[in-house]
Design an enzyme around this catalytic site. Structure first.
Site, PDB file in Angstrom:
ATOM      1  N   GLN A 126       0.820  -1.206   0.000  1.00  0.00           N
ATOM      2  CA  GLN A 126       0.000   0.000   0.000  1.00  0.00           C
ATOM      3  C   GLN A 126       0.851   1.252   0.000  1.00  0.00           C
ATOM      4  O   GLN A 126       1.874   1.336   0.688  1.00  0.00           O
ATOM      5  CB  GLN A 126      -0.926   0.014   1.216  1.00  0.00           C
ATOM      6  CG  GLN A 126      -1.918   1.174   1.208  1.00  0.00           C
ATOM      7  CD  GLN A 126      -2.911   1.099   2.341  1.00  0.00           C
ATOM      8  OE1 GLN A 126      -2.909   0.153   3.118  1.00  0.00           O
ATOM      9  NE2 GLN A 126      -3.773   2.100   2.462  1.00  0.00           N
ATOM     10  N   CYS A 132      -6.878   0.541   1.418  1.00  0.00           N
ATOM     11  CA  CYS A 132      -6.506  -0.798   1.882  1.00  0.00           C
ATOM     12  C   CYS A 132      -7.598  -1.815   1.568  1.00  0.00           C
ATOM     13  O   CYS A 132      -7.320  -2.992   1.345  1.00  0.00           O
ATOM     14  CB  CYS A 132      -6.194  -0.789   3.373  1.00  0.00           C
ATOM     15  SG  CYS A 132      -7.562  -0.225   4.420  1.00  0.00           S
ATOM     16  N   HIS A 282      -8.902  -0.820   9.367  1.00  0.00           N
ATOM     17  CA  HIS A 282      -8.019  -1.307   8.312  1.00  0.00           C
ATOM     18  C   HIS A 282      -8.619  -2.580   7.717  1.00  0.00           C
ATOM     19  O   HIS A 282      -9.397  -3.289   8.370  1.00  0.00           O
ATOM     20  CB  HIS A 282      -6.639  -1.580   8.919  1.00  0.00           C
ATOM     21  CG  HIS A 282      -5.540  -1.772   7.914  1.00  0.00           C
ATOM     22  ND1 HIS A 282      -5.361  -0.957   6.820  1.00  0.00           N
ATOM     23  CD2 HIS A 282      -4.538  -2.697   7.849  1.00  0.00           C
ATOM     24  CE1 HIS A 282      -4.310  -1.356   6.131  1.00  0.00           C
ATOM     25  NE2 HIS A 282      -3.798  -2.406   6.730  1.00  0.00           N
ATOM     26  N   ASN A 307      -1.800  -8.246   5.905  1.00  0.00           N
ATOM     27  CA  ASN A 307      -1.895  -6.800   5.950  1.00  0.00           C
ATOM     28  C   ASN A 307      -1.404  -6.242   4.611  1.00  0.00           C
ATOM     29  O   ASN A 307      -0.265  -6.513   4.212  1.00  0.00           O
ATOM     30  CB  ASN A 307      -1.022  -6.271   7.097  1.00  0.00           C
ATOM     31  CG  ASN A 307      -1.127  -4.775   7.287  1.00  0.00           C
ATOM     32  OD1 ASN A 307      -1.584  -4.046   6.415  1.00  0.00           O
ATOM     33  ND2 ASN A 307      -0.683  -4.302   8.442  1.00  0.00           N
ATOM     34  N   TRP A 309      -0.215  -3.580   3.868  1.00  0.00           N
ATOM     35  CA  TRP A 309       1.002  -2.786   3.984  1.00  0.00           C
ATOM     36  C   TRP A 309       2.244  -3.615   3.676  1.00  0.00           C
ATOM     37  O   TRP A 309       3.281  -3.088   3.306  1.00  0.00           O
ATOM     38  CB  TRP A 309       1.146  -2.235   5.413  1.00  0.00           C
ATOM     39  CG  TRP A 309       0.154  -1.178   5.767  1.00  0.00           C
ATOM     40  CD1 TRP A 309      -0.769  -0.598   4.939  1.00  0.00           C
ATOM     41  CD2 TRP A 309      -0.012  -0.562   7.043  1.00  0.00           C
ATOM     42  NE1 TRP A 309      -1.506   0.331   5.620  1.00  0.00           N
ATOM     43  CE2 TRP A 309      -1.059   0.380   6.926  1.00  0.00           C
ATOM     44  CE3 TRP A 309       0.619  -0.708   8.276  1.00  0.00           C
ATOM     45  CZ2 TRP A 309      -1.489   1.166   7.993  1.00  0.00           C
ATOM     46  CZ3 TRP A 309       0.188   0.079   9.345  1.00  0.00           C
ATOM     47  CH2 TRP A 309      -0.845   0.999   9.199  1.00  0.00           C
TER      48      TRP A 309
END
Length: 521
Positions: A126, A132, A282, A307, A309
């Site tokens: 991301q 997200c 998230h 995740n 990220w």
């Protein structure tokens, strides 16, 4: 207004025509044909093999023209300009838009590649865009290659026949749409501003994000949402969300089955004040669900999450460095206990229910995503509108409720047994609402829902105010939500029913798409 004609399903073999639905409001009709138990559109346009050309842009034609002229494509519909970024959070005065440069991958990297060693979930990192929800759904998409290769055509390259043009395919309200983009990307200091791959010369996920931003009007249009929205746009499937504070007792088994069936599954957190590695507000991808037997013979249910990220992981029980892994067989630990900082981790299902807010399952077996022998349902679809003063009556308690669009369905008795309930799935979708962000609308999605009422056979007039005062719905969604899609699964006895699609408040305006799935019997 009563329509003169009925909506029909026909068997392509020429056998009997089955009258299925009558609508009370003018709609855009599309006939469906039955082929080996599969509902498919009569016209090829909008199908997987002949998608609608978004904004009438023909990828092959445009690419050929620019190859012939030796020029690189510049998209006039979604230009490398502020208009493609947004108006508020990514507006010209926003910090993220300051110092922005649009660059092609060929200007940023030596020998850029569309895909390197296959499209995998590790390719999504991301950037500085609050999407997200979208990126977690891309990670899920990579786990189903059949769906992935449809959305992301693999025969694209920065070497062979490169003309600065790429395309991606999305499902939109009953049709597949081919979206063309140029490869000019928003950057700062020669670095991508938004999603990027772990492999710096790989660009498929970045270009996919741009195509989805174009479909939704701007990059700002992708800020905030739930994964189930894009999961449906990737597959044409039906999404369902489960609020984890009131989750069904068999939710773990539902997640296991969904993953086994190659459905796509994501989840979201709410507020999280604890320093336990879970990011609040998230979205995550759900990768696996396993019931693990411990050395003492007991079992534990585990969920593997990712995740978007690409870092920051759960710190509690069954995390990468926890002692719980010493309690399982060596072979199980070798398979499951992967220790590296890639944003993936195991979490006990019991902790998952506490830490997370909702789980989304996109069931692709209800769509036309797979081959015909896997299709088990019949689809009937409508397009309609809520219009102020005409067809926007609000929720059931309001006197104007009767004004809402009404759709008549007949649930057929399986094998003639009128005492046996039949499964039915209803999905209501509000259309093109993210584009409203460009018009200054802060909360683009309206609160929507629907009710199902039992009616008499052969009753073809629009239900009036008195009917709703004297009759209660036999089924409805549990509440109105400001989600794009609201879905309900029900069991109804054979008979005639009316579905009423509504916004919570009266006089609100939006276009919508209604799907009704029934089993072929």
């Amino acid at each position: 207004m009563v329509l003169d004609s009925c909506y029909r399903l026909r068997e392509q073999s020429g056998r009997s025509t089955v009258e299925l639905l009558v609508a009370y409001h003018p709609l855009q009709y599309r006939e469906l044909y039955i082929t080996s138990g599969v509902a498919s559109k009569m016209a090829a346009i909008g199908s997987v093999n002949n998608p609608v050309k978004y904004a009438d842009q023909d990828f092959e034609k445009l690419k050929a023209e620019h190859l012939a002229s030796g020029t690189l494509f510049e998209d006039p519909v979604f230009p490398a300009a502020q208009s493609s970024m947004g108006q508020r959070k990514l507006g010209p005065r926003s910090k993220k838009a300051q110092g922005l440069e649009w660059k092609r991958p060929t200007e940023m990297r030596k020998n850029p590649a569309f895909i390197v060693d296959g499209a995998e979930r590790d390719d999504i990192r991301q950037g500085r865009l609050g999407d997200c929800w979208f990126l977690s759904s891309i990670a899920c998409l990579t786990m189903n290659k059949e769906c992935l290769y449809r959305v992301v055509p693999q025969d694209q390259s920065f070497k062979k026949d490169y003309a600065g043009i790429f395309h991606f395919m999305f499902w939109q309200y009953g049709e597949w749409v081919d979206v063309v983009i140029d490869d000019r990307l928003p950057t700062k200091n020669n670095k991508l501003l938004f999603v990027k791959s772990e492999t710096t010369k790989e660009f498929w996920s970045t270009l996919l994000e741009k195509a989805y931003a174009k479909l939704n009007g701007s990059y700002e249009g992708l800020i905030s949402g739930y994964p189930v929205e894009s999961l449906q746009d990737f597959t044409g499937g039906v999404g369902e969300d489960f609020k984890l504070q009131s989750a069904p007792a068999d939710l773990f088994q539902k997640l296991q089955k969904a993953l086994k069936d190659h459905s796509l599954v994501c989840c979201n957190t709410a507020e999280n004040p604890d320093d336990d590695g879970i990011v609040e507000y998230h979205a995550y991808s759900i990768i696996r669900a396993e019931e693990v037997t411990l050395k003492d013979g007991s079992t534990v249910q585990l969920i593997r999450l990712r995740n978007p990220w690409g870092f920051q992981e759960w710190k509690g029980a069954w995390s990468d460095g926890s002692n719980e892994w010493n309690n399982v067989d060596d072979n199980i630990r070798a398979e499951l206990h992967v220790q590296r900082e890639e944003g993936e981790y195991w979490i006990p299902f019991s902790d998952f229910l506490k830490e997370f807010y909702r789980a989304d399952i996109c069931d692709i077996s209800l769509s036309e995503t797979f081959s015909v022998d896997k299709f088990k349902w019949l689809l009937t679809e409508f397009h309609g509108s809520w219009k102020k003063g005409q067809s926007s009556g609000g929720e059931l308690a309001l006197d104007t409720f009767w004004m809402n669009p009404q759709f008549r369905i007949t649930v057929a008795a399986p094998g003639g047994d009128t005492s046996k309930e039949c499964p039915i799935i209803v999905c209501l979708t509000q259309k093109d609402r993210r584009r409203k962000i460009l018009e200054g609308v802060k909360e683009p999605f309206l609160e929507i829902g629907f009710y199902i009422f039992k009616v008499n056979p052969g009753d073809t007039i629009q239900l009036q105010k008195e009917f709703f005062k004297n009759n209660s719905p036999v089924a409805c969604v549990d509440d109105f939500y400001d989600d794009r899609d609201v879905t309900g699964r029900f069991q109804l006895l054979p008979g005639d029913y009316v579905i009423v699609a509504a916004t919570y408040k009266e006089s609100e305006e939006a276009d919508f798409y209604l799907r009704v799935y029934t089993q072929k019997n």
